[in-house]
Design a protein around this motif. Structure first.
Motif, PDB file in Angstrom:
ATOM      1  N   GLU A 510       0.836  -1.210   0.000  1.00 30.64           N
ATOM      2  CA  GLU A 510       0.000   0.000   0.000  1.00 30.64           C
ATOM      3  C   GLU A 510       0.870   1.260   0.000  1.00 30.64           C
ATOM      4  O   GLU A 510       0.574   2.232  -0.712  1.00 30.64           O
ATOM      5  CB  GLU A 510      -0.919  -0.002   1.225  1.00 30.64           C
ATOM      6  N   LYS A 511       1.943   1.237   0.804  1.00 33.77           N
ATOM      7  CA  LYS A 511       2.837   2.397   0.857  1.00 33.77           C
ATOM      8  C   LYS A 511       3.508   2.636  -0.497  1.00 33.77           C
ATOM      9  O   LYS A 511       3.569   3.782  -0.978  1.00 33.77           O
ATOM     10  CB  LYS A 511       3.896   2.197   1.950  1.00 33.77           C
ATOM     11  N   ASP A 512       4.002   1.556  -1.098  1.00 35.30           N
ATOM     12  CA  ASP A 512       4.658   1.697  -2.397  1.00 35.30           C
ATOM     13  C   ASP A 512       3.675   2.193  -3.459  1.00 35.30           C
ATOM     14  O   ASP A 512       4.023   3.027  -4.302  1.00 35.30           O
ATOM     15  CB  ASP A 512       5.264   0.356  -2.828  1.00 35.30           C
ATOM     16  N   ALA A 513       2.433   1.717  -3.392  1.00 33.66           N
ATOM     17  CA  ALA A 513       1.419   2.152  -4.364  1.00 33.66           C
ATOM     18  C   ALA A 513       1.154   3.648  -4.231  1.00 33.66           C
ATOM     19  O   ALA A 513       1.065   4.375  -5.239  1.00 33.66           O
ATOM     20  CB  ALA A 513       0.130   1.357  -4.167  1.00 33.66           C
ATOM     21  N   ALA A 514       1.028   4.121  -2.989  1.00 35.75           N
ATOM     22  CA  ALA A 514       0.768   5.551  -2.754  1.00 35.75           C
ATOM     23  C   ALA A 514       1.929   6.402  -3.270  1.00 35.75           C
ATOM     24  O   ALA A 514       1.718   7.430  -3.934  1.00 35.75           O
ATOM     25  CB  ALA A 514       0.548   5.802  -1.261  1.00 35.75           C
ATOM     26  N   MET A 515       3.167   5.953  -2.988  1.00 36.88           N
ATOM     27  CA  MET A 515       4.318   6.734  -3.435  1.00 36.88           C
ATOM     28  C   MET A 515       4.473   6.683  -4.950  1.00 36.88           C
ATOM     29  O   MET A 515       4.846   7.685  -5.586  1.00 36.88           O
ATOM     30  CB  MET A 515       5.595   6.233  -2.759  1.00 36.88           C
ATOM     31  N   HIS A 516       4.184   5.540  -5.558  1.00 32.56           N
ATOM     32  CA  HIS A 516       4.249   5.449  -7.024  1.00 32.56           C
ATOM     33  C   HIS A 516       3.240   6.404  -7.666  1.00 32.56           C
ATOM     34  O   HIS A 516       3.544   7.063  -8.671  1.00 32.56           O
ATOM     35  CB  HIS A 516       3.975   4.011  -7.485  1.00 32.56           C
ATOM     36  N   GLN A 517       2.039   6.480  -7.071  1.00 34.16           N
ATOM     37  CA  GLN A 517       1.015   7.399  -7.602  1.00 34.16           C
ATOM     38  C   GLN A 517       1.475   8.848  -7.479  1.00 34.16           C
ATOM     39  O   GLN A 517       1.284   9.652  -8.395  1.00 34.16           O
ATOM     40  CB  GLN A 517      -0.306   7.202  -6.847  1.00 34.16           C
ATOM     41  N   PHE A 518       2.080   9.177  -6.343  1.00 35.66           N
ATOM     42  CA  PHE A 518       2.546  10.556  -6.138  1.00 35.66           C
ATOM     43  C   PHE A 518       3.690  10.866  -7.104  1.00 35.66           C
ATOM     44  O   PHE A 518       3.727  11.934  -7.730  1.00 35.66           O
ATOM     45  CB  PHE A 518       2.996  10.739  -4.687  1.00 35.66           C
ATOM     46  N   THR A 519       4.623   9.920  -7.237  1.00 40.66           N
ATOM     47  CA  THR A 519       5.754  10.108  -8.142  1.00 40.66           C
ATOM     48  C   THR A 519       5.281  10.271  -9.583  1.00 40.66           C
ATOM     49  O   THR A 519       5.830  11.064 -10.354  1.00 40.66           O
ATOM     50  CB  THR A 519       6.722   8.911  -8.039  1.00 40.66           C
ATOM     51  N   ALA A 520       4.225   9.538  -9.933  1.00 42.05           N
ATOM     52  CA  ALA A 520       3.700   9.590 -11.304  1.00 42.05           C
ATOM     53  C   ALA A 520       2.796  10.794 -11.545  1.00 42.05           C
ATOM     54  O   ALA A 520       2.273  10.964 -12.649  1.00 42.05           O
ATOM     55  CB  ALA A 520       2.935   8.302 -11.601  1.00 42.05           C
ATOM     56  N   GLY A 521       2.577  11.617 -10.517  1.00 36.09           N
ATOM     57  CA  GLY A 521       1.737  12.801 -10.676  1.00 36.09           C
ATOM     58  C   GLY A 521       0.261  12.524 -10.605  1.00 36.09           C
ATOM     59  O   GLY A 521      -0.562  13.367 -10.995  1.00 36.09           O
ATOM     60  N   GLN A 522      -0.129  11.344 -10.089  1.00 39.12           N
ATOM     61  CA  GLN A 522      -1.547  10.986  -9.989  1.00 39.12           C
ATOM     62  C   GLN A 522      -2.163  11.447  -8.669  1.00 39.12           C
ATOM     63  O   GLN A 522      -3.362  11.295  -8.463  1.00 39.12           O
ATOM     64  CB  GLN A 522      -1.690   9.464 -10.133  1.00 39.12           C
ATOM     65  N   ILE A 523      -1.347  11.980  -7.766  1.00 39.19           N
ATOM     66  CA  ILE A 523      -1.812  12.558  -6.500  1.00 39.19           C
ATOM     67  C   ILE A 523      -1.309  13.993  -6.442  1.00 39.19           C
ATOM     68  O   ILE A 523      -0.131  14.258  -6.691  1.00 39.19           O
ATOM     69  CB  ILE A 523      -1.292  11.749  -5.290  1.00 39.19           C
ATOM     70  N   ASP A 524      -2.200  14.927  -6.112  1.00 42.42           N
ATOM     71  CA  ASP A 524      -1.814  16.337  -6.007  1.00 42.42           C
ATOM     72  C   ASP A 524      -1.234  16.662  -4.639  1.00 42.42           C
ATOM     73  O   ASP A 524      -0.225  17.368  -4.529  1.00 42.42           O
ATOM     74  CB  ASP A 524      -3.028  17.245  -6.249  1.00 42.42           C
ATOM     75  N   VAL A 525      -1.912  16.172  -3.598  1.00 40.46           N
ATOM     76  CA  VAL A 525      -1.508  16.467  -2.219  1.00 40.46           C
ATOM     77  C   VAL A 525      -1.382  15.146  -1.468  1.00 40.46           C
ATOM     78  O   VAL A 525      -2.356  14.395  -1.363  1.00 40.46           O
ATOM     79  CB  VAL A 525      -2.546  17.372  -1.512  1.00 40.46           C
ATOM     80  N   LEU A 526      -0.187  14.866  -0.963  1.00 36.93           N
ATOM     81  CA  LEU A 526       0.044  13.634  -0.202  1.00 36.93           C
ATOM     82  C   LEU A 526       0.142  13.981   1.275  1.00 36.93           C
ATOM     83  O   LEU A 526       1.041  14.715   1.686  1.00 36.93           O
ATOM     84  CB  LEU A 526       1.334  12.948  -0.657  1.00 36.93           C
ATOM     85  N   ILE A 527      -0.823  13.497   2.058  1.00 35.83           N
ATOM     86  CA  ILE A 527      -0.762  13.723   3.499  1.00 35.83           C
ATOM     87  C   ILE A 527      -0.167  12.476   4.129  1.00 35.83           C
ATOM     88  O   ILE A 527      -0.610  11.353   3.868  1.00 35.83           O
ATOM     89  CB  ILE A 527      -2.130  14.093   4.104  1.00 35.83           C
ATOM     90  N   ALA A 528       0.851  12.666   4.946  1.00 33.67           N
ATOM     91  CA  ALA A 528       1.647  11.529   5.402  1.00 33.67           C
ATOM     92  C   ALA A 528       2.227  11.779   6.778  1.00 33.67           C
ATOM     93  O   ALA A 528       2.231  12.906   7.291  1.00 33.67           O
ATOM     94  CB  ALA A 528       2.785  11.275   4.409  1.00 33.67           C
ATOM     95  N   THR A 529       2.716  10.707   7.388  1.00 30.03           N
ATOM     96  CA  THR A 529       3.545  10.830   8.587  1.00 30.03           C
ATOM     97  C   THR A 529       4.986  10.972   8.112  1.00 30.03           C
ATOM     98  O   THR A 529       5.247  11.173   6.930  1.00 30.03           O
ATOM     99  CB  THR A 529       3.387   9.593   9.490  1.00 30.03           C
ATOM    100  N   THR A 530       5.945  10.815   9.017  1.00 30.24           N
ATOM    101  CA  THR A 530       7.347  11.040   8.637  1.00 30.24           C
ATOM    102  C   THR A 530       7.935   9.893   7.822  1.00 30.24           C
ATOM    103  O   THR A 530       9.147   9.854   7.631  1.00 30.24           O
ATOM    104  CB  THR A 530       8.209  11.282   9.884  1.00 30.24           C
ATOM    105  N   VAL A 531       7.090   8.972   7.336  1.00 25.75           N
ATOM    106  CA  VAL A 531       7.622   7.944   6.432  1.00 25.75           C
ATOM    107  C   VAL A 531       8.187   8.575   5.161  1.00 25.75           C
ATOM    108  O   VAL A 531       8.952   7.939   4.441  1.00 25.75           O
ATOM    109  CB  VAL A 531       6.559   6.880   6.061  1.00 25.75           C
ATOM    110  N   VAL A 532       7.838   9.833   4.881  1.00 26.11           N
ATOM    111  CA  VAL A 532       8.390  10.512   3.700  1.00 26.11           C
ATOM    112  C   VAL A 532       9.669  11.263   4.037  1.00 26.11           C
ATOM    113  O   VAL A 532      10.227  11.961   3.195  1.00 26.11           O
ATOM    114  CB  VAL A 532       7.374  11.517   3.088  1.00 26.11           C
ATOM    115  N   GLU A 533      10.163  11.091   5.259  1.00 29.36           N
ATOM    116  CA  GLU A 533      11.274  11.914   5.739  1.00 29.36           C
ATOM    117  C   GLU A 533      12.542  11.743   4.917  1.00 29.36           C
ATOM    118  O   GLU A 533      13.270  12.698   4.661  1.00 29.36           O
ATOM    119  CB  GLU A 533      11.557  11.560   7.202  1.00 29.36           C
TER     120      GLU A 533
END
Length: 677
Positions: A510-533
């Motif tokens: 699920e985490k990889d899917a969310a990040m792949h979507q964000f990287t691909a520009g399919q998500i405008d705003v990613l709300i996250a904890t510090t896993v994106v640190e």
């Protein structure tokens, strides 16, 4: 001897002591005060209120009365000495009204408020004196208390059993070291800690135990260094003019700092002892290029390299960056991920086993059985504190004493690096490549969150993306929940935007899917904890908005800020915190500096080593009395002694070093150092 065998410790107290980690009498002897109250010198009434700390006073009661305020009982007494009068106040202790009488002599201690008419002392400790009793104060130790065990109870048990406890005192220090630094013997040092005659005596006793804690860590680090120096690795010689040839193949000019650390790493790799070096550099400093230089030298000498990263996203980013850097040298890169299909994985593993592939890049999947190398000579571990000791060892075991390069994007203050990574050689990239887009940082009051969200919308409308970071997964009174805020944003704030969610409780898939979507520009705003640190690299993201920013350390906020500013567009970091003067001052350094090392030093000064990012994973910050920031000079003395001892006696086999072997076995920091890799 168990603590239950000591006088004054009943069945209930045993459990209470156990909650503090005090199980044996030796544990109690080692349970040191964290401060002392000096009850020796009363301050005249006319001079009370001049000091910032608690003060002592001695006087005769003129009157005493009880009053109530907001359901709280308050006992007040006016005390008089030869210089004047003051008011002593006890909150919530109405039972004292019967024992305090006019004319009594009283010693009191507490904080003082100086008023125009009279000083008021909020009593934390008092003692009734007999009419002819001469006051003789004492240095009173204050112990870290438990929820159900007061410092007074701890003090009483220690005092009642002091002779028995002192008989257990062991001295790990060789006499020559004690003599050199003029340390008292063990019994005298313990007495100085628990029952000092002066503050100076307590300070000197504490220095001895600080030295011992640091010596255990430094000995373990030096033993590990000497042990590694005795191992044999394949030397990887550096061809003539190799750095110049490497530099000409790079798409951009190397910085001076990159050249310096590449030369340090290559020199290590050219030796027959295995390299064990930590490469640290700020966000965007070019660590990947340095890793590429190490891999090129490895390939030049006919051995393979493996890079292990903690997430598939980060590993994929490394592969994407390294492949074009290594291509001019005829090097092929193979990825090994857990999510790979069987066919792709089999092809990658086959090329690594045959030696056709020069470099493997992957996650924990590299550790799997069946992933073998024709000749692994270099291991690179990114964000090494995110891997356990066994995982790092398993990757190295796929080669024969391979050279190891650890990498971290968290700038480590020098004081910490000298200690928790004392077994590693450290290379620092302290210069950013030219042309990096500066990130503008603003600290905003929580009341302006709406404006901050408007700013996010403005950037998204312009074609960019944004991160919003919250500290908690679930709802709580004190912290913003990433799940609840995501739901609110989707419904009320950004109903027309694509809002994604990322947190640590999601499955890896699920985490990889969310990040792949964000990287691909399919998500405008990613709300996250510090896993994106750490490590997430999306060049189109231009806004990092951090909710409850006061809940994070400065170094961690700097890491979060580094997720933007990775493209050519102007980028911004918005730190949302309460309108509190202290918090505003703390966050101000982030608005004024983008130097990760400056920020890390300030973070360490403000919060201490135990809270610094990455150090808890390192397992080193567990000292009883030592403080790496305050006591760094003592650490340096201990380190110099440790190096000399281990150089002369690597196994600590001499009779005078028997106590040092016991010391290392009993020190968690030293054990962690010996186990770490």
């Amino acid at each position: 001897m168990l603590v239950s065998e000591l006088a004054g410790v009943g069945k209930e107290s045993v459990a209470k002591f156990g909650a503090l980690g005090v199980v044996t009498a030796e544990d109690l002897l080692e349970y040191f005060p964290h401060r002392y109250e000096d009850l020796r010198f009363p301050t005249p009434a006319s001079q009370l209120g001049a000091g910032a700390d608690e003060e002592n006073a001695l006087g005769r009661i003129v009157w005493v009365k009880e009053r109530r305020a907001r359901h709280l009982a308050i006992v007040e007494a006016e005390l008089e000495d030869a210089s004047g009068t003051f008011i002593a106040t006890w909150f919530g202790r109405s039972y004292l009204i019967g024992s305090l009488k006019k004319g009594m002599r009283l010693f009191v201690r507490g904080r003082v408020e100086r008023r125009l008419a009279v000083s008021k002392l909020n009593v934390s400790y008092h003692k009734i004196l007999a009419e002819d009793e001469e006051y003789r104060g004492e240095i009173q130790p204050v112990y870290p208390a438990g929820k159900e065990l007061t410092t007074r109870k701890i003090r009483q048990v220690i005092q009642k059993n002091f002779s028995k406890l002192l008989a257990l005192a062991a001295d790990p220090l060789p006499k020559a070291i004690s003599k050199r630094f003029e340390f008292a013997d063990a019994r005298e040092a313990y007495r100085a800690m628990h029952a000092p005659a002066t503050i100076e005596e307590a300070t000197r006793g504490r220095e001895r135990f600080i030295f011992i804690e640091f010596l255990a860590l430094a000995l373990a680090a030096q033993i590990k260094r000497v042990s590694r120096a005795g191992q044999h690795a394949q030397a990887l010689p550096i061809p003539a003019d190799f750095l110049a040839r490497f530099a000409t193949q790079m798409p951009f000019a190397l910085t001076g700092a990159q050249r310096k650390v590449i030369e340090e790493i290559w020199r290590d790799m050219a030796r027959e002892a295995p390299m064990n070096r930590l490469l640290q550099g700020d966000v965007g400093s070019g660590k990947t290029l340095v890793a590429a230089a190490a891999m090129v030298l490895a390939a030049q000498n006919g051995v393979q390299s493996a890079l292990m990263a903690p997430t598939e996203i980060l590993a994929a980013q490394h592969a994407a960056k390294l492949a074009p850097l290594l291509l001019p040298f005829g090097m092929s890169v193979e990825a090994v991920f857990g999510s790979q299909g069987a066919k792709a994985r089999a092809a990658a593993v086959g090329k690594l086993a045959s030696g056709e592939a020069s470099v493997a890049i992957g996650t924990h999947a590299l550790l799997s059985e069946g992933v073998d190398f024709a000749g692994l000579g270099l291991v690179v571990i990114d964000e090494q504190h995110r891997f356990g000791v066994e995982q790092r060892a398993r990757l190295r075991a796929k080669g024969v004493s391979p050279h190891t390069l650890h990498m971290t994007a968290t700038p480590i203050p020098r004081t910490l690096a000298q200690s928790i990574y004392a077994d590693l050689d450290i290379s620092t990239i302290d210069e950013l490549p030219p042309g990096r887009t500066p990130i503008e940082t603003f600290a905003l009051r929580a009341g302006r969150l709406g404006l901050a969200y408007d700013f996010v919308r403005k950037n998204v409308t312009a074609g960019y993306q944004a991160y919003i970071v919250a500290p908690a997964i679930d709802e709580s009174e004190a912290l913003t929940s990433v799940i609840a805020e995501c739901e609110r944003l989707r419904k009320s704030v950004f109903p027309d935007l694509r809002v994604g969610l990322l947190h640590g409780r999601m499955t890896p898939r699920e985490k990889d899917a969310a990040m792949h979507q964000f990287t691909a520009g399919q998500i405008d705003v990613l709300i996250a904890t510090t896993v994106v640190e750490v490590g997430v690299d999306v060049s189109n993201a231009t806004v990092m908005l951090v909710l409850d920013a006061h809940r994070y350390g400065l170094a961690q906020l700097h890491q979060l800020r580094g997720r933007v500013g990775r493209g050519t567009a102007k980028s911004f970091c918005l730190l949302i915190a309460p309108d509190d003067a202290a918090q505003a001052e703390r966050l101000r350094i982030l608005t004024e500096s983008t130097d990760g090392f400056v920020i890390a030093e300030e973070d360490l000064r403000l919060r201490g080593p135990g809270q610094f990012a990455g150090t808890q994973q390192a397992g080193m910050i567990d000292f009883k009395v030592a403080d790496l920031v305050r006591d760094i000079e003592i650490y340096r003395r201990a380190k110099a002694i440790a190096e000399r001892i281990v150089d002369e006696d690597p196994a600590l086999s001499r009779a005078e070093h028997a106590g040092l072997r016991v010391l290392i076995d009993g020190a968690p920091s030293a054990r962690a150092m010996l186990l770490s890799s």
